[in-house]
Enzyme design. Structure first.
Site, PDB file in Angstrom:
ATOM      1  N   SER A 124       0.575  -2.895  10.789  1.00 47.33           N
ATOM      2  CA  SER A 124       0.915  -1.632  11.432  1.00 47.33           C
ATOM      3  C   SER A 124      -0.088  -1.315  12.527  1.00 47.33           C
ATOM      4  CB  SER A 124       0.871  -0.532  10.361  1.00 47.33           C
ATOM      5  OG  SER A 124       0.864   0.735  10.962  1.00 47.33           O
ATOM      6  N   TYR A 149      -3.641   3.992   2.971  1.00 53.37           N
ATOM      7  CA  TYR A 149      -2.506   3.193   3.473  1.00 53.37           C
ATOM      8  C   TYR A 149      -2.972   2.294   4.626  1.00 53.37           C
ATOM      9  CZ  TYR A 149       1.569   1.864   6.159  1.00 53.37           C
ATOM     10  OH  TYR A 149       2.482   1.127   6.866  1.00 53.37           O
ATOM     11  N   LYS A 153      -3.625  -2.004   4.894  1.00 47.58           N
ATOM     12  CA  LYS A 153      -3.056  -2.931   5.890  1.00 47.58           C
ATOM     13  C   LYS A 153      -4.180  -3.709   6.575  1.00 47.58           C
ATOM     14  CE  LYS A 153       1.283  -1.926   5.393  1.00 47.58           C
ATOM     15  NZ  LYS A 153       2.214  -2.893   4.831  1.00 47.58           N
TER      16      LYS A 153
HETATM   17  P1  NAD Z   1      10.477   1.016   2.847  1.00 44.49           P
HETATM   18  O1  NAD Z   1       9.775   1.875   1.866  1.00 44.49           O
HETATM   19  O2  NAD Z   1      11.840   1.417   3.278  1.00 44.49           O
HETATM   20  O3  NAD Z   1      10.529  -0.498   2.325  1.00 44.49           O
HETATM   21  C1  NAD Z   1       9.595  -1.031   1.438  1.00 44.49           C
HETATM   22  C2  NAD Z   1      10.364  -1.708   0.331  1.00 44.49           C
HETATM   23  O4  NAD Z   1       9.459  -2.273  -0.607  1.00 44.49           O
HETATM   24  C3  NAD Z   1      11.267  -0.745  -0.443  1.00 44.49           C
HETATM   25  O5  NAD Z   1      12.545  -1.326  -0.562  1.00 44.49           O
HETATM   26  C4  NAD Z   1      10.584  -0.620  -1.796  1.00 44.49           C
HETATM   27  O6  NAD Z   1      11.518  -0.357  -2.843  1.00 44.49           O
HETATM   28  C5  NAD Z   1       9.915  -1.966  -1.914  1.00 44.49           C
HETATM   29  N1  NAD Z   1       8.744  -1.988  -2.794  1.00 44.49           N
HETATM   30  C6  NAD Z   1       7.741  -1.075  -2.848  1.00 44.49           C
HETATM   31  N2  NAD Z   1       6.838  -1.442  -3.784  1.00 44.49           N
HETATM   32  C7  NAD Z   1       7.285  -2.617  -4.332  1.00 44.49           C
HETATM   33  C8  NAD Z   1       6.802  -3.481  -5.336  1.00 44.49           C
HETATM   34  N3  NAD Z   1       5.662  -3.217  -5.997  1.00 44.49           N
HETATM   35  N4  NAD Z   1       7.512  -4.576  -5.628  1.00 44.49           N
HETATM   36  C9  NAD Z   1       8.665  -4.865  -4.978  1.00 44.49           C
HETATM   37  N5  NAD Z   1       9.179  -4.064  -4.011  1.00 44.49           N
HETATM   38  C10 NAD Z   1       8.493  -2.953  -3.696  1.00 44.49           C
HETATM   39  O7  NAD Z   1       9.504   0.872   4.122  1.00 44.49           O
HETATM   40  P2  NAD Z   1       9.780   0.241   5.546  1.00 44.49           P
HETATM   41  O8  NAD Z   1       9.701   1.329   6.540  1.00 44.49           O
HETATM   42  O9  NAD Z   1      10.975  -0.635   5.507  1.00 44.49           O
HETATM   43  O10 NAD Z   1       8.461  -0.606   5.702  1.00 44.49           O
HETATM   44  C11 NAD Z   1       8.403  -2.000   5.378  1.00 44.49           C
HETATM   45  C12 NAD Z   1       6.968  -2.470   5.540  1.00 44.49           C
HETATM   46  O11 NAD Z   1       6.554  -2.215   6.879  1.00 44.49           O
HETATM   47  C13 NAD Z   1       5.966  -1.764   4.630  1.00 44.49           C
HETATM   48  O12 NAD Z   1       4.995  -2.694   4.211  1.00 44.49           O
HETATM   49  C14 NAD Z   1       5.346  -0.733   5.553  1.00 44.49           C
HETATM   50  O13 NAD Z   1       4.051  -0.391   5.157  1.00 44.49           O
HETATM   51  C15 NAD Z   1       5.347  -1.472   6.879  1.00 44.49           C
HETATM   52  N6  NAD Z   1       5.339  -0.574   8.043  1.00 44.49           N
HETATM   53  C16 NAD Z   1       6.262   0.419   8.141  1.00 44.49           C
HETATM   54  C17 NAD Z   1       6.220   1.306   9.215  1.00 44.49           C
HETATM   55  C18 NAD Z   1       7.198   2.439   9.320  1.00 44.49           C
HETATM   56  O14 NAD Z   1       6.890   3.425  10.006  1.00 44.49           O
HETATM   57  N7  NAD Z   1       8.356   2.382   8.713  1.00 44.49           N
HETATM   58  C19 NAD Z   1       5.250   1.133  10.220  1.00 44.49           C
HETATM   59  C20 NAD Z   1       4.344   0.073  10.105  1.00 44.49           C
HETATM   60  C21 NAD Z   1       4.392  -0.777   9.001  1.00 44.49           C
END
Ligand code: NAD
Ligand code: UDP
Length: 339
Positions: A124, A149, A153
């Protein structure tokens, strides 16, 4: 061979799984659905005309991962699974380090034991902490993160860097996302936050659809053109395509690599509200409030390294992002529970 997508039921994961299926890849999803609905993957299968293999389980479960790698012929992993709410991470640091850091260590150990060498990790822009200058390049200083958080990362990036030195057969990629927004243009899949959204665009969308009364604008005294915070919003479909390109590029390479995935353009909070009002035709009331603790004035990317190396750049503009968000929100006012 198949690609394992952890967190494939979530927001970015579901859009990426769809693109992989459309490219005729075999996909295995591992998700414990703590922040996702199984409906998302049902709808992905409907759009793609074929389904991923879905395993409900925890990325921290070492025995499950060992079984998974023994049962499925996996040659690459896209690792989205993680917890992502900044405020919650301050209140529940152990849960965040457990899933985001320890979960990734467990996954990496299982990959090594199974001889799977290729990982794409969801990092991120938060790893840049308080930017010294914008736009941010991959060479900009990282660290100085202000919440568990962001620190989780940043820590995983250090782990990947060290592992690439110790295990030269591995190809380890960190993709630093800027602000993912938007939805698939069909309106069938999109972001479905649980409870009140933390992020700006889903919040605006819920105001537009009448679920929330007004947007709170956190700070109008930043040193930006209109005083409100500026971010690099990127369409989730562009982000999904960035994963496909990163996967392709790093398939025959080794080592640790990092790429920014952003558009290189910044938009303010008030610009976002105005654009949403224009494209949805709905009133979007807002109130001005003090700055949100921990927020930075502006953050946008220099995406040129990805353009050169990955032959990838974002192709969808702000109007596309907002139109697709609005289609998803207005057709699914209750998210995946609308059906
Ligand atoms: P999201 O919460 O929609 O997706 C994360 C998924 O991981 C979910 O489906 C959740 O059920 C699953 N999950 C959580 N803990 C788990 C575990 N212990 N075992 C198995 N599955 C698990 O989030 P997103 O927005 O799709 O983000 C995806 C990734 O990208 C994450 O790692 C997030 O930190 C990173 N990210 C997101 C953003 C954003 O703004 N959306 C920005 C930068 C990075
Ligand atoms: N923001 C806001 N009101 C909200 C949510 C966010 O004014 O209800 C602002 C926030 O201060 C930042 C921008 O919108 O300037 C993007 O915030 P978001 O939480 O979506 O992303 P991040 O802060 O992680 O970049």
């Amino acid at each position: 061979m198949a690609i394992l997508v952890t967190g494939g039921g979530g927001y970015i994961g579901s859009h990426t799984v769809l693109r992989l299926l459309e490219q005729q890849e075999e996909v295995v999803v591992l998700d414990n659905f703590v922040n996702a609905s199984p409906q998302a993957l049902t709808r992905v299968a409907g759009l793609a005309g074929r389904a991923p293999h879905v395993i409900e389980g925890d990325v921290c479960d070492a025995a499950l991962l060992t079984r998974l790698f023994a049962t499925h012929r996996i040659d690459a992993v896209i690792h989205f699974a993680g917890l992502k709410a900044v405020g919650e991470s301050v209140r529940e640091p152990l849960a965040y380090y457990q899933v985001n850091l320890s979960g990734t260590l467990t996954l990496l150990a299982a990959m090594r034991a199974a001889g799977v060498h290729h990982l794409i990790f969801s990092s991120s822009a938060t790893v840049y902490g308080q930017p010294e200058q914008v736009p941010l390049t991959e060479a900009s200083r990282t660290g100085g993160t202000t919440n568990p958080y962001g620190t989780s990362k940043w820590m995983v990036e250090q782990v990947l860097r060290d592992l690439a030195l110790a295990a030269p057969e591995m190809a380890l990629v960190a993709l630093r996302y800027f602000n993912p927004v938007g939805a698939h243009p069909s309106g069938r899949i999109g972001e479905d936050p649980r409870g009140t959204p933390n992020n700006l665009l889903p919040y605006i969308a819920q105001v537009a659809v009448g679920k929330l009364p007004s947007v709170t604008v956190f700070g109008n005294d930043y040193p930006t053109p209109d005083g409100t915070g500026v971010r690099d919003y990127i369409h989730v479909m562009d982000l999904a395509d960035g994963h496909l390109q990163a996967l392709r590029h790093s398939r025959d390479r080794t080592g640790f690599s990092v790429w920014n995935l952003g558009t290189g353009r910044g938009h303010s909070v008030l610009e976002m509200i105005d654009a949403f009002r224009r494209l949805s035709g709905r009133d979007i009331p807002y109130t001005l409030a003090p700055r949100r603790p921990g927020d930075i004035a502006e953050c946008w990317s220099d995406p040129s390294r990805a353009a050169v190396d990955l032959k990838w750049s974002a192709t969808r503009d702000l109007d596309d992002m907002i139109r697709d968000t609005w289609r998803w929100q207005s057709q699914n006012p209750q998210g995946y529970s609308s059906e």
